[in-house]
Write a protein that holds these residues in place. Sequence first.
Motif, PDB file in Angstrom:
ATOM      1  N   GLU A 127       6.333  14.439 -11.455  1.00  0.00           N
ATOM      2  CA  GLU A 127       5.919  13.739 -10.333  1.00  0.00           C
ATOM      3  C   GLU A 127       4.297  13.531 -10.546  1.00  0.00           C
ATOM      4  O   GLU A 127       3.763  14.419 -11.191  1.00  0.00           O
ATOM      5  N   VAL A 128       4.066  12.300 -10.219  1.00  0.00           N
ATOM      6  CA  VAL A 128       2.696  11.851 -10.292  1.00  0.00           C
ATOM      7  C   VAL A 128       2.070  12.220  -9.145  1.00  0.00           C
ATOM      8  O   VAL A 128       1.664  11.351  -8.283  1.00  0.00           O
ATOM      9  N   GLY A 129       1.094  13.352  -9.292  1.00  0.00           N
ATOM     10  CA  GLY A 129       0.279  13.682  -8.250  1.00  0.00           C
ATOM     11  C   GLY A 129       0.784  13.279  -6.565  1.00  0.00           C
ATOM     12  O   GLY A 129       0.022  12.849  -6.129  1.00  0.00           O
ATOM     13  N   SER A 130       1.953  13.758  -6.611  1.00  0.00           N
ATOM     14  CA  SER A 130       2.722  13.492  -5.227  1.00  0.00           C
ATOM     15  C   SER A 130       1.617  14.123  -4.035  1.00  0.00           C
ATOM     16  O   SER A 130       1.912  13.935  -2.823  1.00  0.00           O
ATOM     17  N   GLU A 131       1.094  15.327  -4.445  1.00  0.00           N
ATOM     18  CA  GLU A 131       0.235  16.029  -3.572  1.00  0.00           C
ATOM     19  C   GLU A 131      -0.788  14.878  -2.910  1.00  0.00           C
ATOM     20  O   GLU A 131      -1.198  15.178  -1.800  1.00  0.00           O
ATOM     21  N   THR A 132      -1.555  14.337  -3.590  1.00  0.00           N
ATOM     22  CA  THR A 132      -2.527  13.572  -3.394  1.00  0.00           C
ATOM     23  C   THR A 132      -1.906  12.165  -2.886  1.00  0.00           C
ATOM     24  O   THR A 132      -2.431  11.452  -1.906  1.00  0.00           O
ATOM     25  N   GLY A 133      -0.816  11.419  -3.452  1.00  0.00           N
ATOM     26  CA  GLY A 133      -0.303  10.143  -3.129  1.00  0.00           C
ATOM     27  C   GLY A 133       0.689  10.468  -2.261  1.00  0.00           C
ATOM     28  O   GLY A 133       1.134   9.246  -1.651  1.00  0.00           O
ATOM     29  N   GLY A 134       1.330  11.356  -1.976  1.00  0.00           N
ATOM     30  CA  GLY A 134       2.308  11.200  -0.881  1.00  0.00           C
ATOM     31  C   GLY A 134       3.694  10.954  -1.469  1.00  0.00           C
ATOM     32  O   GLY A 134       3.669  10.297  -2.665  1.00  0.00           O
ATOM     33  N   ARG A 135       4.743  11.208  -0.959  1.00  0.00           N
ATOM     34  CA  ARG A 135       6.035  10.752  -1.331  1.00  0.00           C
ATOM     35  C   ARG A 135       6.212   9.216  -1.225  1.00  0.00           C
ATOM     36  O   ARG A 135       5.593   8.949  -0.171  1.00  0.00           O
ATOM     37  N   ASN A 136       6.457   8.614  -2.338  1.00  0.00           N
ATOM     38  CA  ASN A 136       6.753   6.949  -2.038  1.00  0.00           C
ATOM     39  C   ASN A 136       7.955   6.487  -2.596  1.00  0.00           C
ATOM     40  O   ASN A 136       8.448   6.850  -3.989  1.00  0.00           O
ATOM     41  N   TYR A 137       8.825   6.287  -1.686  1.00  0.00           N
ATOM     42  CA  TYR A 137      10.230   5.759  -1.933  1.00  0.00           C
ATOM     43  C   TYR A 137      10.269   4.183  -1.917  1.00  0.00           C
ATOM     44  O   TYR A 137       9.486   3.831  -0.887  1.00  0.00           O
ATOM     45  N   VAL A 138      11.008   3.460  -2.678  1.00  0.00           N
ATOM     46  CA  VAL A 138      11.105   2.109  -2.406  1.00  0.00           C
ATOM     47  C   VAL A 138      12.578   1.588  -2.354  1.00  0.00           C
ATOM     48  O   VAL A 138      13.389   2.136  -3.205  1.00  0.00           O
ATOM     49  N   ALA A 139      12.683   0.843  -1.697  1.00  0.00           N
ATOM     50  CA  ALA A 139      14.180   0.044  -1.474  1.00  0.00           C
ATOM     51  C   ALA A 139      14.140  -1.358  -2.324  1.00  0.00           C
ATOM     52  O   ALA A 139      12.905  -2.083  -1.591  1.00  0.00           O
ATOM     53  N   THR A 140      14.921  -1.667  -3.032  1.00  0.00           N
ATOM     54  CA  THR A 140      14.707  -3.115  -3.654  1.00  0.00           C
ATOM     55  C   THR A 140      16.138  -3.368  -3.982  1.00  0.00           C
ATOM     56  O   THR A 140      16.832  -2.592  -4.196  1.00  0.00           O
ATOM     57  N   ALA A 141      16.264  -4.676  -4.279  1.00  0.00           N
ATOM     58  CA  ALA A 141      17.499  -5.396  -4.834  1.00  0.00           C
ATOM     59  C   ALA A 141      17.821  -4.470  -6.104  1.00  0.00           C
ATOM     60  O   ALA A 141      16.878  -4.447  -7.099  1.00  0.00           O
ATOM     61  N   ALA A 200       0.863  -1.332   0.178  1.00  0.00           N
ATOM     62  CA  ALA A 200       0.024   0.141   0.009  1.00  0.00           C
ATOM     63  C   ALA A 200       0.903   1.182   0.154  1.00  0.00           C
ATOM     64  O   ALA A 200       1.912   1.252   0.662  1.00  0.00           O
ATOM     65  N   ALA A 201       0.511   2.370  -0.554  1.00  0.00           N
ATOM     66  CA  ALA A 201       1.270   3.557  -0.893  1.00  0.00           C
ATOM     67  C   ALA A 201       0.167   4.668  -0.668  1.00  0.00           C
ATOM     68  O   ALA A 201      -0.255   5.213  -1.460  1.00  0.00           O
ATOM     69  N   GLY A 202       0.049   4.922   0.749  1.00  0.00           N
ATOM     70  CA  GLY A 202      -0.732   6.026   1.165  1.00  0.00           C
ATOM     71  C   GLY A 202      -2.211   5.434   0.961  1.00  0.00           C
ATOM     72  O   GLY A 202      -2.501   4.185   0.785  1.00  0.00           O
ATOM     73  N   GLU A 203      -3.346   6.556   0.966  1.00  0.00           N
ATOM     74  CA  GLU A 203      -4.770   5.853   0.984  1.00  0.00           C
ATOM     75  C   GLU A 203      -5.331   5.545  -0.446  1.00  0.00           C
ATOM     76  O   GLU A 203      -6.156   4.777  -0.446  1.00  0.00           O
ATOM     77  N   ASN A 204      -4.509   5.967  -1.635  1.00  0.00           N
ATOM     78  CA  ASN A 204      -5.444   5.827  -2.713  1.00  0.00           C
ATOM     79  C   ASN A 204      -4.229   5.395  -3.734  1.00  0.00           C
ATOM     80  O   ASN A 204      -4.595   5.491  -4.971  1.00  0.00           O
ATOM     81  N   ARG A 205      -3.395   4.625  -3.317  1.00  0.00           N
ATOM     82  CA  ARG A 205      -2.167   3.899  -4.174  1.00  0.00           C
ATOM     83  C   ARG A 205      -2.008   2.536  -3.791  1.00  0.00           C
ATOM     84  O   ARG A 205      -2.135   2.311  -2.508  1.00  0.00           O
ATOM     85  N   VAL A 206      -1.405   1.799  -4.742  1.00  0.00           N
ATOM     86  CA  VAL A 206      -0.891   0.604  -4.524  1.00  0.00           C
ATOM     87  C   VAL A 206       0.297   0.290  -5.608  1.00  0.00           C
ATOM     88  O   VAL A 206       0.297   0.811  -6.605  1.00  0.00           O
ATOM     89  N   ILE A 207       1.271  -0.370  -4.696  1.00  0.00           N
ATOM     90  CA  ILE A 207       2.503  -0.711  -5.512  1.00  0.00           C
ATOM     91  C   ILE A 207       2.575  -2.024  -5.738  1.00  0.00           C
ATOM     92  O   ILE A 207       2.507  -2.876  -4.808  1.00  0.00           O
ATOM     93  N   SER A 208       2.686  -2.564  -7.228  1.00  0.00           N
ATOM     94  CA  SER A 208       3.133  -4.026  -7.018  1.00  0.00           C
ATOM     95  C   SER A 208       4.511  -4.142  -7.875  1.00  0.00           C
ATOM     96  O   SER A 208       5.024  -3.315  -8.707  1.00  0.00           O
ATOM     97  N   GLN A 209       5.147  -5.369  -7.347  1.00  0.00           N
ATOM     98  CA  GLN A 209       6.391  -5.870  -8.025  1.00  0.00           C
ATOM     99  C   GLN A 209       6.430  -6.904  -8.831  1.00  0.00           C
ATOM    100  O   GLN A 209       5.950  -7.982  -8.040  1.00  0.00           O
ATOM    101  N   GLY A 210       7.138  -7.058  -9.989  1.00  0.00           N
ATOM    102  CA  GLY A 210       7.104  -8.210 -10.582  1.00  0.00           C
ATOM    103  C   GLY A 210       8.319  -8.895 -10.714  1.00  0.00           C
ATOM    104  O   GLY A 210       9.348  -8.390 -10.406  1.00  0.00           O
ATOM    105  N   ARG A 211       8.387 -10.219 -10.998  1.00  0.00           N
ATOM    106  CA  ARG A 211       9.774 -10.932 -11.117  1.00  0.00           C
ATOM    107  C   ARG A 211      10.435 -10.551 -12.328  1.00  0.00           C
ATOM    108  O   ARG A 211      11.655 -10.829 -12.635  1.00  0.00           O
ATOM    109  N   ASP A 212       9.755  -9.673 -13.258  1.00  0.00           N
ATOM    110  CA  ASP A 212      10.452  -9.190 -14.604  1.00  0.00           C
ATOM    111  C   ASP A 212      11.092  -7.755 -14.088  1.00  0.00           C
ATOM    112  O   ASP A 212      11.652  -7.087 -15.029  1.00  0.00           O
ATOM    113  N   GLY A 213      11.209  -7.525 -12.913  1.00  0.00           N
ATOM    114  CA  GLY A 213      12.124  -6.172 -12.623  1.00  0.00           C
ATOM    115  C   GLY A 213      11.131  -5.114 -12.624  1.00  0.00           C
ATOM    116  O   GLY A 213      11.823  -3.950 -12.113  1.00  0.00           O
TER     117      GLY A 213
END
Length: 353
Positions: free
Chosen positions: A136-150, A69-82
Amino acid sequence: MSKRPPPDPVAVLRGHRASVTDVCFHPVKNILFSGSTDGELRIWDTLQRRTISSSWVHSAAHGIISIAAAGENRVISQGRDGAIKLWDLGEAGPSRSPLTTINTNSYHFCKLSVLNKPHAEITPTEKVSKNRHETEVGSETGGRNYVATAGEDLSVVEIWDVNTAEKLVKLPPSSVDRSAKSRGMCMAVGAFLPSESEVYAHVVAGFEDGSMVLWDLRNPSLPVTGVKFHSEAVLSLSIDSSCGGGVSGSADKKIVTFSLNPSMGSSLVKKEVILERPGIAGTSIRPDGKIFATAGWDHRVRIHDYRKGNALAILKYHHTICNAVTFSANSKLMASSSEDATIALWELYPPRN
């Protein structure tokens, strides 16, 4: 452990046709997200216990390894394709196409970690575009989203800005005593702010050789500390809500609870839980810090007292490998997911309001 029989799930969510690799509760609403190896993202109503929407967000050939989940109105998906994709959530489910897509060029099993604290500061060490704020994609509504990944180099951890789909920082795990390559691949990662007053993010990562490395992003080129609590690959780790410690699970026969003191650069074993059979694929600490859960290769979900480490229950619903466990933000519900294509919902040791 008590002699009473372990509880049954309060509900079982069926609908996926393939192994459910990850589950994640919405931070506010009574909603659960789940992702499977055939690329399907499902959104569930946890009160009515039914599917709200189903979308194919990654190819069936690669599938989903992580959902966040990424804030109230967003979701992040991660695939095996990178690919890491940011989705807008409407009434009927995610948007038809992703808001942004990150192509990490990394093919691995390391689940990403989201840092969506609005005041988190990350100083880029990589080249980023000058018009970052315009893209930036609507960072006002979705908030900042950083991800750490391999990263593309599998022994290196990368930090990305999901809103702009830009790589900000690379974290090599080499230290004074160890080369990066000797640790092997990054297998698990967690990004966090050490306290509410801190703005600088920290990242901890678990590696193939059983070691864990901690970075303070103010000095990304050199880790704060490196420890080795496991003899096999670290497959999962969770940091508690106070950021004073965490839990790690591995391909060995150990679950470890550990302390974390980023300012002192130290991490120490608090408790080792020795298992009869190896393999902990997922760990999760309840937001209230009272209990933690693990998802095992032996089909079992284990519940432990987080402070003392002692076993409270072994849940025996799933009949194949358990991939993930997660708790709701109010600590009232737990979800477990498995290669048997089911998700079990549990009410355990209810928190005192």
